[in-house]
Design an enzyme around this catalytic site. Structure first.
Site, short mmCIF file in Angstrom:
data_model
loop_
_atom_site.label_atom_id
_atom_site.label_comp_id
_atom_site.label_asym_id
_atom_site.label_seq_id
_atom_site.Cartn_x
_atom_site.Cartn_y
_atom_site.Cartn_z
N ASP A 48 -12.49 -14.61 -17.50
CA ASP A 48 -13.57 -15.56 -17.78
C ASP A 48 -13.07 -17.00 -17.67
O ASP A 48 -11.90 -17.27 -17.92
CB ASP A 48 -14.09 -15.27 -19.20
N GLY A 49 -13.99 -17.89 -17.34
CA GLY A 49 -13.68 -19.32 -17.36
C GLY A 49 -13.54 -19.97 -16.00
O GLY A 49 -13.15 -21.14 -15.92
N ASN A 50 -13.86 -19.25 -14.93
CA ASN A 50 -13.74 -19.85 -13.58
C ASN A 50 -14.63 -21.09 -13.44
O ASN A 50 -14.22 -22.10 -12.87
CB ASN A 50 -14.17 -18.85 -12.50
N GLU A 63 -6.33 -2.52 -28.30
CA GLU A 63 -5.94 -3.79 -28.95
C GLU A 63 -6.58 -4.91 -28.13
O GLU A 63 -6.55 -4.88 -26.90
CB GLU A 63 -4.42 -3.95 -28.94
N ARG A 80 -27.43 -14.74 -12.14
CA ARG A 80 -26.96 -16.11 -11.86
C ARG A 80 -27.71 -16.68 -10.66
O ARG A 80 -28.33 -15.93 -9.91
CB ARG A 80 -25.46 -16.09 -11.56
N ASN A 104 -24.48 -10.51 -14.25
CA ASN A 104 -24.15 -11.60 -13.31
C ASN A 104 -25.14 -11.68 -12.14
O ASN A 104 -25.25 -12.72 -11.50
CB ASN A 104 -22.74 -11.44 -12.74
N ARG A 134 -9.01 -11.03 -22.77
CA ARG A 134 -10.11 -11.88 -22.32
C ARG A 134 -9.66 -13.33 -22.33
O ARG A 134 -9.13 -13.81 -23.34
CB ARG A 134 -11.36 -11.73 -23.20
C1 FPP Z 1 -16.12 -15.46 -15.02
O1 FPP Z 1 -16.06 -16.85 -14.96
C2 FPP Z 1 -15.84 -14.87 -13.75
C3 FPP Z 1 -16.72 -14.14 -12.99
C4 FPP Z 1 -18.12 -13.91 -13.36
C5 FPP Z 1 -16.32 -13.56 -11.73
C6 FPP Z 1 -14.86 -13.25 -11.62
C7 FPP Z 1 -14.52 -13.24 -10.22
C8 FPP Z 1 -13.30 -13.49 -9.70
C9 FPP Z 1 -12.09 -13.74 -10.47
C10 FPP Z 1 -13.18 -13.51 -8.24
C11 FPP Z 1 -13.00 -12.15 -7.64
C12 FPP Z 1 -14.20 -11.31 -7.76
C13 FPP Z 1 -15.17 -11.20 -6.84
C14 FPP Z 1 -16.42 -10.45 -7.17
C15 FPP Z 1 -15.03 -11.81 -5.51
P1 FPP Z 1 -17.41 -17.64 -15.21
O2 FPP Z 1 -18.02 -17.91 -13.88
O3 FPP Z 1 -18.28 -16.89 -16.15
O4 FPP Z 1 -16.86 -18.94 -15.85
P2 FPP Z 1 -17.58 -19.83 -16.98
O5 FPP Z 1 -17.76 -18.94 -18.18
O6 FPP Z 1 -16.59 -20.92 -17.22
O7 FPP Z 1 -18.87 -20.31 -16.41
#
Ligand code: FPP
Length: 244
Positions: A20-22, A207, A71, A68, A188
């Protein structure tokens, strides 16, 4: 923390990760959310390498949840394109590094191109045994559990099994993770303290390790830290300390 010390202790055979957190990572840099996902792929590469290094047998990543799909379309399309691009670029590398690829989730909802490529990737890596890398795509635990209940009900109706036969083992065998050990450790990132519909049945005794690091910043050292933290936990499974 010394990586060699970690190896000599209890290494979880199955680690599950909510990456999470991208989006926030990208925003902090004044970039588009998709830039965060692209860098998220680099973090996957690093963590996979670290997991292989430690001898983790199963690594399961929450890459795209059922929720998702809600989105904005541009972000969903970008994620699906990134999935295809990443598979095309990485599949040979995965094959030569002993990675067996697996996917769980409602794959019928994925674009056909991604479905085809996933099928091919699974077959290219099916003989590998070093690590099982499972991508949860279009996955939700409630979908999986409801599906399992449906399949079991059908078997009862057909007379293949009796109601009395239904127990935890039989139920587990109808889940998408059939044949896999339950994760001993869930990680996480990004500071959120919830499991967001991920592996609800399978995480019953896991855990949990939460870190404020955003997924694109999560590196091998972060992974080793999580394992070190896991190794300090006392897993009692309902018993008392003296019985362990
Ligand atoms: C959560 O961050 C991440 C995701 C919903 C997708 C994770 C995907 C990857 C790491 C890339 C590889 C996977 C695929 C399907 C190509 P967020 O977008 O919820 O971040 P935020 O909470 O900061 O908005």
């Amino acid at each position: 923390m010394n990586k060699e010390d970690l190896k000599n202790k209890d290494i979880p055979s199955h680690v599950a990760i909510i990456m999470d957190g991208n989006g926030r990572w990208a925003k902090q840099k004044g970039e588009d959310r998709v830039f965060g996902h692209m860098n998220g792929v680099n973090a996957i590469r690093n963590v996979l390498e670290a997991a292989i290094d430690l001898g983790v047998e199963y690594l399961t990543l929450y890459a795209f949840s059922t929720e998702n799909w809600d989105r904005p379309k541009e972000e969903v399309d970008a994620l699906m394109n990134l999935l295809v691009k990443t598979l095309l670029e990485e599949i040979e590398e995965l094959k030569s590094n002993g990675v067996r690829l697996n996917v769980i989730g409602n794959l019928d909802l994925l674009p056909l191109k991604a479905q085809d490529l996933l099928k091919k990737s699974l077959s290219i890596t099916e003989k590998n045994t070093k690590i099982n890398l499972t991508l949860a795509l279009s996955y939700s635990a409630r979908w999986e559990i409801a599906n399992a209940a449906k399949k079991i009900a059908q078997k009862v109706v057909q007379g293949t099994i009796d109601v009395e036969d239904i127990d935890e083992t039989l139920f587990s065998n109808e889940l998408t993770t059939k044949g896999m050990p339950d994760p001993q450790l869930l990680i996480r990132t990004s500071g959120e303290l919830r499991i967001s519909n991920f592996l609800v049945w399978q995480l019953a005794y896991a855990e949990f390790y939460f870190t404020d690091e955003l997924w694109p910043d999560f590196n091998q050292n972060s992974f080793f830290k999580a394992i070190a933290n896991y190794q300090c936990r006392e897993r009692r499974f309902g018993k008392i300390s003296e019985q362990i």
